[in-house]
Design a protein around this motif. Structure first.
Motif, PDB file in Angstrom:
ATOM      1  N   ARG A  36       0.834  -1.207   0.000  1.00 21.29           N
ATOM      2  CA  ARG A  36       0.000   0.000   0.000  1.00 21.29           C
ATOM      3  C   ARG A  36       0.865   1.251   0.000  1.00 21.29           C
ATOM      4  O   ARG A  36       0.589   2.205  -0.754  1.00 21.29           O
ATOM      5  CB  ARG A  36      -0.918  -0.005   1.216  1.00 21.29           C
ATOM      6  CG  ARG A  36      -1.803   1.240   1.318  1.00 21.29           C
ATOM      7  CD  ARG A  36      -2.718   1.184   2.517  1.00 21.29           C
ATOM      8  NE  ARG A  36      -3.689   0.111   2.394  1.00 21.29           N
ATOM      9  CZ  ARG A  36      -4.627  -0.135   3.298  1.00 21.29           C
ATOM     10  NH1 ARG A  36      -4.706   0.607   4.395  1.00 21.29           N
ATOM     11  NH2 ARG A  36      -5.482  -1.118   3.122  1.00 21.29           N
ATOM     12  N   ALA A  37       1.920   1.256   0.826  1.00 21.57           N
ATOM     13  CA  ALA A  37       2.806   2.421   0.869  1.00 21.57           C
ATOM     14  C   ALA A  37       3.517   2.617  -0.462  1.00 21.57           C
ATOM     15  O   ALA A  37       3.660   3.747  -0.954  1.00 21.57           O
ATOM     16  CB  ALA A  37       3.820   2.264   2.000  1.00 21.57           C
ATOM     17  N   LEU A  71       1.066   4.107  -2.934  1.00 26.30           N
ATOM     18  CA  LEU A  71       0.832   5.529  -2.695  1.00 26.30           C
ATOM     19  C   LEU A  71       2.018   6.367  -3.149  1.00 26.30           C
ATOM     20  O   LEU A  71       1.845   7.451  -3.723  1.00 26.30           O
ATOM     21  CB  LEU A  71       0.554   5.769  -1.210  1.00 26.30           C
ATOM     22  CG  LEU A  71      -0.793   5.244  -0.691  1.00 26.30           C
ATOM     23  CD1 LEU A  71      -0.890   5.434   0.815  1.00 26.30           C
ATOM     24  CD2 LEU A  71      -1.951   5.965  -1.380  1.00 26.30           C
ATOM     25  N   LEU A  72       3.236   5.864  -2.902  1.00 25.54           N
ATOM     26  CA  LEU A  72       4.424   6.592  -3.355  1.00 25.54           C
ATOM     27  C   LEU A  72       4.480   6.669  -4.874  1.00 25.54           C
ATOM     28  O   LEU A  72       4.846   7.707  -5.450  1.00 25.54           O
ATOM     29  CB  LEU A  72       5.688   5.927  -2.799  1.00 25.54           C
ATOM     30  CG  LEU A  72       5.948   6.103  -1.305  1.00 25.54           C
ATOM     31  CD1 LEU A  72       7.169   5.292  -0.872  1.00 25.54           C
ATOM     32  CD2 LEU A  72       6.161   7.583  -0.972  1.00 25.54           C
ATOM     33  N   ALA A  73       4.114   5.572  -5.527  1.00 22.21           N
ATOM     34  CA  ALA A  73       4.105   5.567  -6.989  1.00 22.21           C
ATOM     35  C   ALA A  73       3.055   6.549  -7.524  1.00 22.21           C
ATOM     36  O   ALA A  73       3.317   7.300  -8.477  1.00 22.21           O
ATOM     37  CB  ALA A  73       3.825   4.161  -7.506  1.00 22.21           C
ATOM     38  N   LEU A  74       1.881   6.557  -6.898  1.00 23.85           N
ATOM     39  CA  LEU A  74       0.835   7.486  -7.308  1.00 23.85           C
ATOM     40  C   LEU A  74       1.265   8.936  -7.099  1.00 23.85           C
ATOM     41  O   LEU A  74       1.021   9.804  -7.949  1.00 23.85           O
ATOM     42  CB  LEU A  74      -0.441   7.198  -6.516  1.00 23.85           C
ATOM     43  CG  LEU A  74      -1.660   8.059  -6.843  1.00 23.85           C
ATOM     44  CD1 LEU A  74      -2.087   7.867  -8.289  1.00 23.85           C
ATOM     45  CD2 LEU A  74      -2.807   7.732  -5.894  1.00 23.85           C
ATOM     46  N   LEU A  75       1.929   9.198  -5.972  1.00 24.78           N
ATOM     47  CA  LEU A  75       2.406  10.544  -5.687  1.00 24.78           C
ATOM     48  C   LEU A  75       3.477  10.965  -6.691  1.00 24.78           C
ATOM     49  O   LEU A  75       3.500  12.119  -7.145  1.00 24.78           O
ATOM     50  CB  LEU A  75       2.961  10.609  -4.265  1.00 24.78           C
ATOM     51  CG  LEU A  75       3.480  11.969  -3.787  1.00 24.78           C
ATOM     52  CD1 LEU A  75       2.377  13.016  -3.864  1.00 24.78           C
ATOM     53  CD2 LEU A  75       4.024  11.865  -2.363  1.00 24.78           C
ATOM     54  N   ARG A 112      -6.219  -9.355  -4.190  1.00 28.10           N
ATOM     55  CA  ARG A 112      -5.191 -10.000  -3.367  1.00 28.10           C
ATOM     56  C   ARG A 112      -5.414 -11.505  -3.290  1.00 28.10           C
ATOM     57  O   ARG A 112      -4.453 -12.286  -3.333  1.00 28.10           O
ATOM     58  CB  ARG A 112      -5.203  -9.390  -1.968  1.00 28.10           C
ATOM     59  CG  ARG A 112      -4.623  -7.973  -1.892  1.00 28.10           C
ATOM     60  CD  ARG A 112      -4.779  -7.423  -0.494  1.00 28.10           C
ATOM     61  NE  ARG A 112      -4.245  -6.075  -0.389  1.00 28.10           N
ATOM     62  CZ  ARG A 112      -4.415  -5.281   0.667  1.00 28.10           C
ATOM     63  NH1 ARG A 112      -5.115  -5.719   1.705  1.00 28.10           N
ATOM     64  NH2 ARG A 112      -3.882  -4.066   0.675  1.00 28.10           N
ATOM     65  N   ALA A 113      -6.673 -11.914  -3.169  1.00 21.48           N
ATOM     66  CA  ALA A 113      -6.969 -13.349  -3.112  1.00 21.48           C
ATOM     67  C   ALA A 113      -6.585 -14.039  -4.409  1.00 21.48           C
ATOM     68  O   ALA A 113      -6.024 -15.154  -4.392  1.00 21.48           O
ATOM     69  CB  ALA A 113      -8.448 -13.557  -2.824  1.00 21.48           C
ATOM     70  N   VAL A 114      -6.838 -13.380  -5.529  1.00 20.49           N
ATOM     71  CA  VAL A 114      -6.470 -13.970  -6.826  1.00 20.49           C
ATOM     72  C   VAL A 114      -4.958 -14.078  -6.962  1.00 20.49           C
ATOM     73  O   VAL A 114      -4.418 -15.089  -7.433  1.00 20.49           O
ATOM     74  CB  VAL A 114      -7.051 -13.117  -7.971  1.00 20.49           C
ATOM     75  CG1 VAL A 114      -6.480 -13.565  -9.315  1.00 20.49           C
ATOM     76  CG2 VAL A 114      -8.578 -13.239  -7.992  1.00 20.49           C
ATOM     77  N   LEU A 115      -4.246 -13.034  -6.515  1.00 25.46           N
ATOM     78  CA  LEU A 115      -2.782 -13.062  -6.614  1.00 25.46           C
ATOM     79  C   LEU A 115      -2.183 -14.143  -5.719  1.00 25.46           C
ATOM     80  O   LEU A 115      -1.186 -14.774  -6.066  1.00 25.46           O
ATOM     81  CB  LEU A 115      -2.221 -11.688  -6.243  1.00 25.46           C
ATOM     82  CG  LEU A 115      -2.530 -10.552  -7.218  1.00 25.46           C
ATOM     83  CD1 LEU A 115      -2.007  -9.227  -6.693  1.00 25.46           C
ATOM     84  CD2 LEU A 115      -1.928 -10.837  -8.590  1.00 25.46           C
TER      85      LEU A 115
END
Length: 346
Positions: free
Chosen positions: A17-18, A21-25, A340-343
């Motif tokens: 998740r972090a 978010l960093l990639a999106l930022l 996540r379940a599929v991965l």
């Protein structure tokens, strides 16, 4: 042989998740200003950022604190006019003007939050609605706030920070993005701290909160102060970066309901809900207007077409809330869990 050599050390877990978010930022800071046209920035991104921040502030008060407010636009107006007058009267820099504007909005928020010590629910909503009418009346009645402008509309000062001119669309976008990211991080820290736990405790059951030692009255007033300060900064973005004017009409009652719809659609008591709700509120009307103009251009009066668009938007919001009362955040959460379940299975 040492213990560390006998026991294998597990590799550190990666916080996906972090990283996301960093990639999106990084994309928002490095890519968007380069590829986005001035129209996209001024018609979509700037109102999205301003309304997201206003929704974030209201969600802190209503979603986490359980205090209903219908005066968000009033606190946006206080922030915008306070920043303008601090720069005009005192000649302070823009960053300091924003800090002072946030403090002014917080003080006004505490004043109108005092009824929350005795009122709840619908009665508190009506009380906060009074803030909307009072602030708009005061800004219209006393021309001093608008520097004695005959129309009550004044041009926003140029955006300059530390000698850097940010008045171009890309500069205004980065200015708004910086404020939104910084305040979002602070809100994330607040809701994850003891103060956030106190807010939720007061929202769920005030009597139980008192029993476990939560200062209910102080928590309520703090929620109004912090929420109003955040919404006040959103007002600065709305006036300085988006509208480019400081005027009471930009902060009418419709704006208050718009911010309320954002947190309901996005999801109460979630940070990402403010951004998801703002994205829908900003983008969907533009798409609806494009589709209606393409299908009915020249066949239907423009005023009637605009009214129909608002009716359709209202119906979509109602149907959406019936289908998913917990908002877009809940939908995104379920989609993420399934992915996540599929991965994991893969």
């Amino acid at each position: 042989m040492s213990l560390s050599a006998d026991v294998p050390v597990a590799p550190p877990r990666v916080n996906l998740r972090a990283l996301g978010l960093l990639a999106l930022l990084a994309v928002a800071v490095l890519v968007v200003p380069v590829i986005a046209s001035p129209y996209v920035i001024e018609a979509i991104l700037l109102p999205f950022l301003a309304l997201s921040l206003a929704g974030l502030g209201l969600n802190l008060l209503t979603g986490y604190g359980g205090q209903v407010s219908l005066g968000s636009a009033a606190f946006m107006a206080v922030g915008a006019f306070a920043a303008y007058n601090f720069q005009l009267r005192l000649g302070v820099s823009l960053p300091l003007a924003i800090v002072l504007a946030a403090a002014t909005a917080a003080a006004i928020g505490v004043v109108f939050g005092l009824p929350s010590l005795r009122l709840r629910g619908f009665y508190l909503a009506v009380s906060t609605l009074a803030a909307q009418f009072f602030v708009q009346w005061a800004l219209t009645k006393f021309s001093w706030f608008s520097n004695d402008s005959a129309s009550g509309v004044v041009a926003a000062p140029r955006l300059t920070v530390a000698g850097l001119d940010l008045d171009a669309p890309q500069g205004r976008y980065l200015f708004a993005l910086t404020l939104v990211v910084g305040i979002t991080f602070l809100v994330h820290r607040i809701v994850g701290s003891r103060a956030g736990v106190s807010l939720i405790a007061v929202r769920d059951d005030e009597t139980a909160a008192k029993v476990i030692g939560v200062p209910v009255l102080r928590t309520k007033l703090a929620a109004f102060a912090i929420s109003s300060a955040i919404i006040g900064v959103a007002g600065v973005i709305w006036a300085y970066a988006y509208l480019r004017t400081v005027e009471p009409a930009g902060f009418n009652l419709d704006r208050s309901f718009q911010v309320l719809f954002i947190i309901i659609i996005g999801g109460l008591a979630t940070i990402r809900g403010a951004f998801l709700g703002a994205a829908l509120i900003v983008v969907f009307p533009l798409l609806l207007a494009r589709m209606s103009s393409f299908a009915f251009e020249g066949l239907v009066d423009a005023g009637v077409l605009k009214l129909v668009e608002r009716v359709v938007l209202g119906l979509v919001i109602i149907l959406f809330l019936i289908a998913e009362p917990n908002g877009l955040s809940a939908i995104l959460g379920r989609a993420t869990a399934r992915l996540r379940a599929v991965l994991r299975r893969g």
